[in-house]
Scaffold this motif. Structure first.
Motif, PDB file in Angstrom:
ATOM      1  N   THR A 620      26.783  65.961  -4.696  1.00  0.00           N
ATOM      2  CA  THR A 620      25.741  64.990  -5.034  1.00  0.00           C
ATOM      3  C   THR A 620      25.720  64.723  -6.531  1.00  0.00           C
ATOM      4  O   THR A 620      26.023  65.605  -7.339  1.00  0.00           O
ATOM      5  CB  THR A 620      24.367  65.527  -4.585  1.00  0.00           C
ATOM      6  N   PHE A 621      25.389  63.482  -6.866  1.00  0.00           N
ATOM      7  CA  PHE A 621      25.083  63.172  -8.267  1.00  0.00           C
ATOM      8  C   PHE A 621      24.103  62.011  -8.271  1.00  0.00           C
ATOM      9  O   PHE A 621      24.481  60.853  -8.065  1.00  0.00           O
ATOM     10  CB  PHE A 621      26.332  62.790  -9.067  1.00  0.00           C
ATOM     11  N   THR A 622      22.840  62.327  -8.479  1.00  0.00           N
ATOM     12  CA  THR A 622      21.829  61.281  -8.581  1.00  0.00           C
ATOM     13  C   THR A 622      20.948  61.575  -9.783  1.00  0.00           C
ATOM     14  O   THR A 622      20.589  62.733 -10.034  1.00  0.00           O
ATOM     15  CB  THR A 622      20.952  61.205  -7.319  1.00  0.00           C
ATOM     16  N   ALA A 623      20.621  60.539 -10.499  1.00  0.00           N
ATOM     17  CA  ALA A 623      19.678  60.641 -11.607  1.00  0.00           C
ATOM     18  C   ALA A 623      18.764  59.431 -11.546  1.00  0.00           C
ATOM     19  O   ALA A 623      19.236  58.292 -11.612  1.00  0.00           O
ATOM     20  CB  ALA A 623      20.407  60.688 -12.945  1.00  0.00           C
ATOM     21  N   LYS A 624      17.475  59.689 -11.361  1.00  0.00           N
ATOM     22  CA  LYS A 624      16.507  58.605 -11.290  1.00  0.00           C
ATOM     23  C   LYS A 624      15.857  58.427 -12.654  1.00  0.00           C
ATOM     24  O   LYS A 624      15.319  59.381 -13.228  1.00  0.00           O
ATOM     25  CB  LYS A 624      15.451  58.914 -10.231  1.00  0.00           C
ATOM     26  N   GLU A 625      15.955  57.197 -13.152  1.00  0.00           N
ATOM     27  CA  GLU A 625      15.413  56.864 -14.478  1.00  0.00           C
ATOM     28  C   GLU A 625      15.962  57.808 -15.545  1.00  0.00           C
ATOM     29  O   GLU A 625      15.232  58.405 -16.335  1.00  0.00           O
ATOM     30  CB  GLU A 625      13.881  56.897 -14.459  1.00  0.00           C
ATOM     31  N   GLY A 626      17.277  57.942 -15.555  1.00  0.00           N
ATOM     32  CA  GLY A 626      17.938  58.771 -16.556  1.00  0.00           C
ATOM     33  C   GLY A 626      17.922  58.120 -17.927  1.00  0.00           C
ATOM     34  O   GLY A 626      17.899  56.891 -18.059  1.00  0.00           O
ATOM     35  N   ARG A 627      17.979  58.960 -18.963  1.00  0.00           N
ATOM     36  CA  ARG A 627      17.911  58.447 -20.333  1.00  0.00           C
ATOM     37  C   ARG A 627      18.934  59.177 -21.189  1.00  0.00           C
ATOM     38  O   ARG A 627      19.299  60.324 -20.907  1.00  0.00           O
ATOM     39  CB  ARG A 627      16.500  58.645 -20.915  1.00  0.00           C
ATOM     40  N   HIS A 628      19.384  58.541 -22.255  1.00  0.00           N
ATOM     41  CA  HIS A 628      20.289  59.176 -23.218  1.00  0.00           C
ATOM     42  C   HIS A 628      19.433  59.884 -24.258  1.00  0.00           C
ATOM     43  O   HIS A 628      18.686  59.237 -25.006  1.00  0.00           O
ATOM     44  CB  HIS A 628      21.162  58.112 -23.888  1.00  0.00           C
ATOM     45  N   PRO A 629      19.484  61.214 -24.343  1.00  0.00           N
ATOM     46  CA  PRO A 629      18.551  61.942 -25.217  1.00  0.00           C
ATOM     47  C   PRO A 629      18.663  61.581 -26.690  1.00  0.00           C
ATOM     48  O   PRO A 629      17.648  61.497 -27.389  1.00  0.00           O
ATOM     49  CB  PRO A 629      18.908  63.411 -24.972  1.00  0.00           C
ATOM     50  N   VAL A 630      19.879  61.376 -27.182  1.00  0.00           N
ATOM     51  CA  VAL A 630      20.055  61.095 -28.613  1.00  0.00           C
ATOM     52  C   VAL A 630      19.613  59.671 -28.933  1.00  0.00           C
ATOM     53  O   VAL A 630      18.888  59.430 -29.911  1.00  0.00           O
ATOM     54  CB  VAL A 630      21.521  61.311 -29.031  1.00  0.00           C
ATOM     55  N   GLU A 632      17.567  57.800 -27.196  1.00  0.00           N
ATOM     56  CA  GLU A 632      16.110  57.699 -27.004  1.00  0.00           C
ATOM     57  C   GLU A 632      15.364  58.230 -28.223  1.00  0.00           C
ATOM     58  O   GLU A 632      14.368  57.642 -28.670  1.00  0.00           O
ATOM     59  CB  GLU A 632      15.692  58.471 -25.757  1.00  0.00           C
ATOM     60  N   ALA A 633      15.847  59.352 -28.787  1.00  0.00           N
ATOM     61  CA  ALA A 633      15.193  59.915 -29.974  1.00  0.00           C
ATOM     62  C   ALA A 633      15.291  58.957 -31.154  1.00  0.00           C
ATOM     63  O   ALA A 633      14.324  58.784 -31.915  1.00  0.00           O
ATOM     64  CB  ALA A 633      15.830  61.262 -30.325  1.00  0.00           C
ATOM     65  N   ALA A 634      16.447  58.312 -31.308  1.00  0.00           N
ATOM     66  CA  ALA A 634      16.616  57.354 -32.408  1.00  0.00           C
ATOM     67  C   ALA A 634      15.717  56.153 -32.224  1.00  0.00           C
ATOM     68  O   ALA A 634      15.089  55.661 -33.193  1.00  0.00           O
ATOM     69  CB  ALA A 634      18.081  56.929 -32.490  1.00  0.00           C
ATOM     70  N   LEU A 635      15.620  55.630 -31.004  1.00  0.00           N
ATOM     71  CA  LEU A 635      14.758  54.471 -30.738  1.00  0.00           C
ATOM     72  C   LEU A 635      13.288  54.829 -30.924  1.00  0.00           C
ATOM     73  O   LEU A 635      12.499  54.005 -31.412  1.00  0.00           O
ATOM     74  CB  LEU A 635      14.997  53.959 -29.316  1.00  0.00           C
ATOM     75  N   LYS A 636      12.935  56.053 -30.555  1.00  0.00           N
ATOM     76  CA  LYS A 636      11.543  56.470 -30.701  1.00  0.00           C
ATOM     77  C   LYS A 636      11.124  56.483 -32.163  1.00  0.00           C
ATOM     78  O   LYS A 636      10.000  56.122 -32.511  1.00  0.00           O
ATOM     79  CB  LYS A 636      11.364  57.855 -30.074  1.00  0.00           C
ATOM     80  N   THR A 640      10.690  51.980 -30.623  1.00  0.00           N
ATOM     81  CA  THR A 640      11.227  51.187 -29.518  1.00  0.00           C
ATOM     82  C   THR A 640      11.416  52.080 -28.298  1.00  0.00           C
ATOM     83  O   THR A 640      11.828  53.234 -28.417  1.00  0.00           O
ATOM     84  CB  THR A 640      12.583  50.567 -29.909  1.00  0.00           C
ATOM     85  N   ALA A 641      11.112  51.514 -27.123  1.00  0.00           N
ATOM     86  CA  ALA A 641      11.259  52.286 -25.886  1.00  0.00           C
ATOM     87  C   ALA A 641      12.695  52.216 -25.386  1.00  0.00           C
ATOM     88  O   ALA A 641      13.387  51.217 -25.567  1.00  0.00           O
ATOM     89  CB  ALA A 641      10.310  51.746 -24.824  1.00  0.00           C
ATOM     90  N   PHE A 642      13.120  53.298 -24.743  1.00  0.00           N
ATOM     91  CA  PHE A 642      14.451  53.345 -24.135  1.00  0.00           C
ATOM     92  C   PHE A 642      14.346  52.853 -22.695  1.00  0.00           C
ATOM     93  O   PHE A 642      13.411  53.201 -21.968  1.00  0.00           O
ATOM     94  CB  PHE A 642      14.981  54.785 -24.157  1.00  0.00           C
ATOM     95  N   ILE A 643      15.303  52.037 -22.266  1.00  0.00           N
ATOM     96  CA  ILE A 643      15.328  51.534 -20.897  1.00  0.00           C
ATOM     97  C   ILE A 643      16.047  52.536 -20.013  1.00  0.00           C
ATOM     98  O   ILE A 643      17.251  52.754 -20.149  1.00  0.00           O
ATOM     99  CB  ILE A 643      16.030  50.166 -20.816  1.00  0.00           C
ATOM    100  N   ALA A 644      15.298  53.164 -19.097  1.00  0.00           N
ATOM    101  CA  ALA A 644      15.878  54.172 -18.212  1.00  0.00           C
ATOM    102  C   ALA A 644      16.609  53.504 -17.056  1.00  0.00           C
ATOM    103  O   ALA A 644      16.263  52.389 -16.631  1.00  0.00           O
ATOM    104  CB  ALA A 644      14.782  55.085 -17.683  1.00  0.00           C
ATOM    105  N   ASN A 645      17.633  54.181 -16.524  1.00  0.00           N
ATOM    106  CA  ASN A 645      18.427  53.626 -15.432  1.00  0.00           C
ATOM    107  C   ASN A 645      18.771  54.707 -14.419  1.00  0.00           C
ATOM    108  O   ASN A 645      18.933  55.887 -14.757  1.00  0.00           O
ATOM    109  CB  ASN A 645      19.726  53.010 -15.966  1.00  0.00           C
ATOM    110  N   ASP A 646      18.902  54.279 -13.190  1.00  0.00           N
ATOM    111  CA  ASP A 646      19.311  55.177 -12.115  1.00  0.00           C
ATOM    112  C   ASP A 646      20.826  55.251 -12.032  1.00  0.00           C
ATOM    113  O   ASP A 646      21.538  54.361 -12.507  1.00  0.00           O
ATOM    114  CB  ASP A 646      18.770  54.680 -10.766  1.00  0.00           C
TER     115      ASP A 646
END
Length: 908
Positions: A620-630, A632-636, A640-646
């Protein structure tokens, strides 16, 4: 001399040694220079730091190298065989700074100290030279000084050995030791896994026998590595000698208590101990017994993937901006190293991963306990490295204070965890280590050490007043010396009637009585001549000594020496007491590091809203509303909000491949990387940046993202791309995760498309792994209709008043445009260039609409044959097609291409 050359001298060592080394027998050579030449000859591959008073001096070629490397003045000292002797030097008290720079440049340094008191040398004759010897060889993998090490990074020395398992296969044993902490681990791998295993340790120095260093299949890898490479002679590199050395070092009759080791692992472990003993000479670092890591226990990540994912360093080599820098919330140096180690080698055992997740979740749910633990941890210094320096005889009073504070922190942490109910396994095991630790030596250190401590023990003054009666008496004599001298001066002044009489001191004659010359003449007569002994006549003054003054000076000088001797004795006694507990102290240091990492990851999860992932043995490999940690931290930081994706790559018997199309700057690379980083974080034991995540454990992680050339090795961008792609296709298994970005873009369109197409088919049919494949070849999206485990996804884009807007949202489907002109405009291309490109694009698109090509899969029978069974019809003769086939765009100038386009338009 006890100094020995560690490395095999090159064949031309006679030429590369300092000029005139053979002249040691020359009667004109001074005794000091003869001594230097002899010691240097025993250490030909190291820069020799030769101690002379308060400086380390370098001579001959060493001086020239050091002068250029350190930017210090090159001078000369006398002559040797008629030539000036080049010389430079560095102050002893600043030697660490210069050592750091030399080690960073890849040099090795032999530190030569005076091994006897100069007074003893004088007894052998006025021209006798103080005995000196090399006390230590400083290499990149054996440094322990606090100022030479990165607090949050392990400093691994790695030894490699191998044994043949078949006519075509070798088994490689690796032994990694960090002598600054005592960490000692061994592992075994094959030739394919060797680069990834080395990359995991990120060693500063690698030891290996010549046969491995000179192996043609590995030689290019050794040239490319950033680590310092040290070939070793065959001495002590056989399994029997290595096993004997291990038993002697750890004082055991058998290695069975440490684990079951293979011959290659034993040889590597023995080799690294051999090297440590040679470089440390008379010192013996405290090392943990070797622990064995089973093959496949860690997620295999090769060096290229680590670089592409920027796990510990960015592509520019900076720590800031890496995943490690983003997630590092630890508050102790040991914790920072433990976190880096976990990030470098995520686990593959779901049971062990769950234990780490249990511990993090426990501290997520118990916020008060987490905060109390972190407050205690902030007071804990680098216990492991302080203990290591003390064991090597390089520690000082501040290292004792580090151990004291570390032991107190260990005791407090143990008490906190003792009253916490229902501790998970990992926290419970480490709490027991802390609770079983003897801390009475910490109480002794607290009583013995002064509040203000010198850096070096030789400076004295580090024992608290009141701790030792004899020491207090001697210190009182030192402190009261001025009062005694003042009283003596007053008495002499009254006796002689000279109010200007003064008792003074200098280094030449010690304490003396100074009076004006006319008074001095009287002191040479009765009744003073028996009391005052004439020493010097100055211009307008005379100097005298007295027996009483001499005795007082002797007492004062003796008091200082005796006081320092007492302090050093107390230092050695308490250090030995600590070393007797070294295994328990090292275990406590490890426990503190693990608790720090667990609390830090819990704090991170709470602050950033990360989730506990499910990790099991499925595919299995599923990620719901996954985000890039680095990202996202830079955008924060920018508000600016990070757009999460499945994402979903799940499969029952084989993994799915997600084929991603979309414009540059749309977020494809970010999406690829974030899914790889979620795997790394999940398997290292961390929560992940997603609303939900379910990961079937990954055994190997591969990444081919971005474009870069390597001109130093004669590799173009495309060659680097192909080398990395080849490694992926040759090694990926059904349990691996592969992320590929823009394969084939570095060559002509059809060549690149063909390679990308074939690579996808290979991943689907042969590797059968989970994969994310980003591409600008929109033709590849047709594969989703023909290969069952391929799905299409694209990054949403919209246009607003003629401007492209990237939504960074991943949705099912395929992109119909690349928006290259819009990106070019955003990049700042001149308006005229963008407008002209738009005109050309319109003409090309119009031509394609009026004379459309048939589906690409019909034009490429080689590929079509692999994805469908029916035969491919041959294309009918077409004059326009023939004219197109006759063109070679790669050989045409822009003007020739445009002219050809107009001719084709006229021909239709």
């Amino acid at each position: 001399m006890s100094s020995q050359a560690l490395y095999q001298a090159p064949e031309n060592s006679e030429q590369t040694s300092p000029a005139g080394l053979k002249a040691a027998q020359d009667s004109r050579v001074t005794p000091m220079m003869a001594q230097y030449i002899e010691i240097k000859a025993a250490n030909p591959d190291s820069l020799l730091f030769y101690r002379m008073g308060d400086f380390y001096e370098l001579f001959f070629e060493d001086a020239e190298i050091a002068s250029q490397s350190l930017g210090i003045v090159l001078t000369k000292r006398g002559k040797h065989q008629g030539q000036d002797i080049p010389m430079c030097g560095v102050p002893v008290d600043r030697a660490d700074d210069y050592l750091q720079r030399l080690i960073g440049l890849g040099h090795r340094v032999a530190v030569c100290e005076q091994t006897e008191d100069p007074a003893e040398a004088k007894k052998r004759g006025s021209k006798s030279v103080v005995r000196r010897d090399v006390v230590r060889l400083v290499t990149p993998g054996t440094i322990t000084e606090e100022r030479l090490l990165e607090p949050g990074r392990a400093n691994f020395l790695l030894a490699i050995a191998r044994r043949r398992v078949s006519d075509t296969q070798w088994c490689y044993g690796l032994a990694a030791v960090d002598i600054s902490t005592g960490h000692f681990v061994v592992s075994e791998t094959d030739a394919l896994g060797l680069p990834a295993e080395i990359a995991r340790f990120e060693p500063r120095e690698i030891l290996m026998p010549d046969v491995i260093h000179d192996d043609p299949q590995l030689s290019s890898f050794w040239r490319e590595t950033r680590a310092s490479i040290t070939p070793l002679s065959r001495e002590g590199l056989d399994p029997a000698s290595a096993e004997r050395r291990l038993k002697e070092y750890f004082a055991v009759a058998t290695l069975d208590a440490f684990g079951s080791f293979g011959p290659a692992e034993i040889t590597a472990a023995g080799s690294v101990l051999f090297y440590i003993e040679k470089t440390q000479i008379d010192s013996r670092p405290v090392l943990n017994p070797p622990s064995r890591e089973n093959a496949g226990a860690a997620l295999a990540i090769d060096a290229a993937t680590r670089a592409n994912l920027e796990l510990t360093r960015t592509l520019s080599g900076e720590r800031a901006g890496s995943l490690l820098a983003t997630i590092d919330c630890t508050v102790t140096p040991g914790g920072a190293r433990c976190l880096a180690e976990r990030l470098a080698g995520p686990l593959t055992d779901p049971g062990m991963i769950r234990e780490r997740h249990d511990a993090v979740e426990f501290l997520v749910d118990n916020a008060d306990l987490r905060e109390r633990l972190r407050r205690i941890l902030k007071r804990s210094p680098d216990l492991a490295r302080a203990l290591s320096r003390l064991s090597l005889g390089r520690g000082g009073p501040r290292d004792l204070a580090c151990v004291r504070d570390g032991l107190f922190a260990a005791r407090e942490l143990g008490l906190e965890l003792a009253i916490a109910p229902n501790l998970p396994r990992e926290l419970s095991a480490n709490a027991q280590k802390l609770q079983s630790l003897r801390t009475d030596v910490a109480d002794k250190l607290a009583a013995a050490l002064a509040d203000e401590l010198p850096l070096l023990k030789r400076d004295g003054g580090f024992i608290r007043a009141g701790y030792d009666t004899n020491l207090d008496e001697l210190r009182e004599l030192q402190q009261d010396s001025r009062r005694f001298i003042a009283a003596l001066q007053s008495r002499y002044a009254n006796d002689t009637g000279c109010r200007t009489l003064r008792v003074k001191h200098n280094h030449m004659i010690g304490y003396f009585v100074e009076v004006p010359q006319n008074v001095g003449e009287d002191l040479l007569k009765e009744p003073f001549k028996d009391t005052f002994i004439h020493r010097q006549t100055m211009a307008g003054a005379m100097r005298f000594s007295t027996q009483e003054l001499g005795e007082l000076e002797s007492k004062i000088a003796s008091a200082a020496d005796r006081a320092l001797k007492i302090e050093l004795g107390l230092f050695d006694a308490v250090t030995q007491e600590l070393l007797d507990l070294s295994s328990d102290v090292a275990s406590a240091a490890e426990a503190i590091a693990v608790i720090d990492v667990t609390a830090a990851l819990a704090d991170l999860a709470v602050r950033l809203d990360w989730t506990r992932p499910i990790v099991d043995t499925s595919l299995t490999f599923t990620a719901k509303e996954g985000r890039h940690p680095v990202v996202e931290a830079a955008l924060k930081r920018e508000g600016t909000a990070f757009i999460a994706n499945d994402s979903d790559l799940s499969g029952k018997d084989a993994g799915h491949i997600l084929l991603i199309t979309g414009p540059n700057m749309g977020g494809k690379s970010t999406y690829l990387r974030q899914n790889a980083l979620i795997v790394v974080l999940a398997q290292m034991g961390s929560f992940v940046p997603a609303k939900e995540a379910h990961i079937g454990v990954v055994d190997r992680l591969f990444s081919r993202v971005g474009a870069a050339d390597d001109l130093a090795r004669g590799r173009s961008t495309f060659m680097v791309e192909m080398v990395e792609t080849a490694a992926i296709l040759n090694q990926a298994t059904a349990r691996s995760l592969v992320i590929l970005d823009e394969i084939g873009r570095g060559t002509s369109t059809f060549d690149g498309l063909s390679i990308a197409w074939a690579a996808i088919e290979h991943l689907h049919e042969s590797n059968r792994c989970r994969a994310l494949f980003a591409t600008h070849f929109h033709e590849l999206t047709a594969l989703a209709e023909r290969l069952p485990r391929i799905a299409n996804a694209t990054l949403k884009v919209t246009e607003w008043h003629g401007e492209v807007v990237f939504l960074h949202e991943v949705v099912p489907g395929a992109a119909d445009r690349s928006y290259g002109l819009q990106v070019a405009r955003l990049a700042g291309l001149p308006t005229a260039v963008v407008d002209r490109a738009k005109t050309i694009l319109n003409e090309l698109e119009k031509s394609d609409r009026e004379h459309p090509k048939r589906a690409l899969v019909d034009d490429l029978p080689l590929f079509a044959a692999q994805v469908r069974a029916e035969p491919v019809k041959a294309p009918q003769k077409d004059s326009l097609r023939e004219a197109l086939d006759a063109l070679d765009p790669d050989q045409m100038t822009p003007r020739e291409a445009l002219d050809a386009l107009y001719r084709l338009k006229a021909q239709r």
